[in-house]
Design an enzyme around this catalytic site. Structure first.
Site, short mmCIF file in Angstrom:
data_model
loop_
_atom_site.label_atom_id
_atom_site.label_comp_id
_atom_site.label_asym_id
_atom_site.label_seq_id
_atom_site.Cartn_x
_atom_site.Cartn_y
_atom_site.Cartn_z
N HIS A 1 0.83 -1.13 0.04
CA HIS A 1 0.00 -0.01 0.07
C HIS A 1 0.81 1.26 -0.04
O HIS A 1 1.93 1.16 0.92
CB HIS A 1 -1.12 -0.01 1.17
N GLU B 1 1.64 3.18 2.96
CA GLU B 1 2.48 2.49 4.16
C GLU B 1 3.77 2.37 3.59
O GLU B 1 4.45 1.25 4.02
CB GLU B 1 1.65 1.10 4.19
N HIS C 1 2.54 -4.33 7.01
CA HIS C 1 1.63 -3.41 6.48
C HIS C 1 1.97 -2.27 7.60
O HIS C 1 2.50 -2.44 8.61
CB HIS C 1 0.28 -3.94 6.43
N GLU D 1 0.99 -5.84 11.16
CA GLU D 1 0.47 -4.40 10.97
C GLU D 1 1.40 -3.56 11.85
O GLU D 1 1.05 -3.43 13.36
CB GLU D 1 -1.00 -3.81 11.40
#
Length: 378
Positions: free
Chosen positions: A143, A146, A289, A348
């Site tokens: 992404h 990110e 991420h 994450e």
């Protein structure tokens, strides 16, 4: 650092003189075919530099390099003892590409290959470290906003390479032994076009610029952009119940985030990653991420038993919460587990709103670096 050997010497003697292993020197000099290194040969010594110089080799320009002679000038050289690259900054594709060159110049046992190209033609790089039987893949910046994941991965890599050369340990595990028994595949920046769009909006033709502006509803602030340059979310592109995501995702056309495309694997970046996996034999994958400080590790009960053991160590060493199932499909990790029934993890990093600020960089690095190492020693 490069040296010119001034007298015939053995590979064993050279390794001992520079406190390295014969394997590290061989892996840094693929032309070495025998145990005796002859006078006049140019040899790359990984992880060493000229004393007092910032560069790992002393360069006049790209075509003329002053080489340290061995053994006469050995006292002028020293092991690199501090970080080689600085990634704590707005880390776009151009910074990333420059740092790859710096890493390879100092640690030539790191191999690089291009596994595909982005929509705008930027190379998607895979870095390969080690030649061990167990193969671990990690990636970042699926992404666009990110991008800090790429910066963190590259700092972890820098630290790991330095520990290999110095024969250091982490949690009691020797970096050199991990290097010799593991192969790491890194794709630190899956979405270079998107990262560049978020950070600096540069280097695209007028027609692409008009399209991304249209997709972003005329707003010139792209800080919330997650997709690739065509407005497709690369982590919603994989054939693991993609149809469910297609039906329930709100965007039905290119968007800054969440649009899964018109079909699975339409985007060159997603295709490159799928081909990499299909042509490799990865034992596990870890996709980094942001944000949430959570680790997702299960998918439709297809994850193997060893996944739970691995994620427990990831959680212990980082403090991140292990989450087995989430209501999500079509992601890279989902597809890997679904297709290969091997351990796959989405980590994450950090807490807050994307893009995470650089003020979180040090905390993310420290808390989650154990996940990088545990992915190797588990």
């Amino acid at each position: 650092m490069k040296i010119v050997v001034t007298t015939d010497t053995s590979l064993k003697e050279l390794a001992r003189e520079f406190s390295l292993t014969e394997k590290l020197i061989r892996d840094s000099n693929l032309k070495i075919r025998q145990e005796v290194i002859q006078k006049g040969e140019i040899i790359h010594i990984p992880g060493w530099k000229i004393k007092g110089e910032n560069s790992p080799s002393l360069e006049i320009d790209r075509n003329h390099i002053i080489y340290l002679k061995y053994p006469n000038d050995l006292y002028k050289a020293e092991m690199i003892s501090s970080p080689l690259i600085d990634t704590k900054k707005n880390y776009d594709f151009f910074s990333f590409q420059k740092d790859i060159s710096t890493i390879q110049e100092c640690y030539p046992f790191v191999k690089k290959r291009v596994i595909g190209q982005s929509v705008l033609g930027a190379p998607i790089y895979e870095l390969i470290i080690g030649q061990g039987k167990q193969q671990i893949h990690m990636n970042g910046s699926f992404h666009a906003n990110e991008w800090i994941t790429t910066a963190i991965i590259m700092k972890w890599l820098d630290d790991y390479l330095r520990k290999i050369v110095h024969d250091d340990t982490y949690e009691g595990f020797r970096a050199r032994e991990l290097y010799e028994s593991r192969t790491i595949s890194l794709v630190p920046m899956v979405n270079p076009d998107g990262v560049n769009l978020v950070l600096n909006k540069v280097h695209m033709k007028e027609d692409h610029w008009e399209k991304v502006l249209q997709i972003n509803e005329g707003i010139r602030d792209f800080s919330r952009w997650k997709a690739n340059i065509r407005g497709v979310d690369l982590n919603n592109q994989y054939p693991a119940f993609w149809e469910i995501e297609k039906q329930r995702k709100i965007p039905k056309s290119p968007a800054p985030r969440d649009f899964p495309g018109t079909h699975p694997l339409t985007e060159p970046e997603a295709i490159a990653m799928a081909k990499l996996v299909d042509n490799s034999n990865f034992d596990r994958i870890i996709a980094f991420h942001t944000q949430g400080e959570e680790i997702y590790w299960g998918y439709l009960n297809r994850e193997p038993e060893e996944s739970q053991k691995i994620v427990k160590e990831f959680s212990r060493i980082s403090g991140y919460k292990a989450v087995r199932y989430i209501d999500s499909h079509a992601g890279f990790r989902d597809w890997f587990i679904y297709r290969y029934r091997k351990p796959g993890f989405t980590v994450e990093l950090g807490l807050g709103v994307n893009p995470l600020p650089l003020t979180q960089f040090d905390e993310i690095f420290e808390k989650a670096q154990g996940i990088f190492w545990a992915s190797l020693y588990m």
